[in-house]
Design an enzyme around this catalytic site. Structure first.
Site, mmCIF file in Angstrom:
data_model
loop_
_atom_site.group_PDB
_atom_site.id
_atom_site.type_symbol
_atom_site.label_atom_id
_atom_site.label_comp_id
_atom_site.label_asym_id
_atom_site.label_seq_id
_atom_site.Cartn_x
_atom_site.Cartn_y
_atom_site.Cartn_z
ATOM 1 N N ASP A 194 -9.911 -2.904 -7.316
ATOM 2 C CA ASP A 194 -10.659 -3.442 -6.178
ATOM 3 C C ASP A 194 -12.122 -3.689 -6.528
ATOM 4 O O ASP A 194 -12.689 -4.716 -6.164
ATOM 5 C CB ASP A 194 -10.564 -2.488 -4.989
ATOM 6 N N MET A 213 8.166 12.549 3.246
ATOM 7 C CA MET A 213 8.797 13.864 3.106
ATOM 8 C C MET A 213 7.940 14.887 2.354
ATOM 9 O O MET A 213 8.391 15.988 2.073
ATOM 10 C CB MET A 213 10.161 13.732 2.416
#
Length: 161
Positions: free
Chosen positions: A129, A77
């Site tokens: 990561d 949205m």
């Protein structure tokens, strides 16, 4: 009442994107803070630049900027926004904590809180990561909106930040 402010539902109770065509364009800023906790040696290696995947903070900074620009593609949205500025800074809080601050600016009809929050999350995920091979116990967060400026609801500053 809080429910009156939940505008992402149409008259049938189904999700829709809020119509912002009648809103006034203003300068809008959002600042989000987050952090990542890690082993002391992991943070030391980030500072020394000895992580094998490369310059962790440079890569995380670029990833955060890219994430802010792609927020509308990730959060259903959110309106796509022309972002005027994105700044990501880092600070060593202690021997095991790296904090980061994301500031996003635009001139528009809707705020940039989601862009700043998304950027902060991706910064943390990128650091994780790049360092997970040596430290799988890293802990992300908390991540929170520190302040926002502009818009109909006015300015906001988080208490105790």
């Amino acid at each position: 009442m809080l429910e009156d402010n939940l505008l992402h539902f149409n008259h049938q109770g189904r999700a829709h994107m809020v119509d912002v065509t009648d809103k006034t364009e203003t300068k809008r800023t959002a600042i989000v803070k987050s952090q990542i906790h890690m082993r002391e040696e992991t943070l030391q290696r980030i500072q020394e630049g000895s992580i094998r995947k490369g310059d962790v903070l440079a890569v995380a900074q670029v990833a955060g900027i890219m994430a802010a620009k792609k927020t509308a593609d990730l959060i259903p949205m959110c309106h796509p926004l022309p972002l005027a500025g994105i700044d990501i800074t880092f600070a060593i809080e202690d021997a095991q904590t790296l904090s980061f601050r994301v500031q996003v600016k635009t001139m528009g009809v809707t705020g940039v809180e989601m862009e700043a929050l998304t950027a902060a999350q991706v910064v943390g995920l990128t650091i994780y990561d790049m360092c997970k091979a040596i430290d799988k116990d890293m802990l992300l967060g908390p991540t929170y909106l520190e302040q926002k400026q502009g818009g109909k609801s006015g300015d906001y500053v988080r208490a105790n930040s």
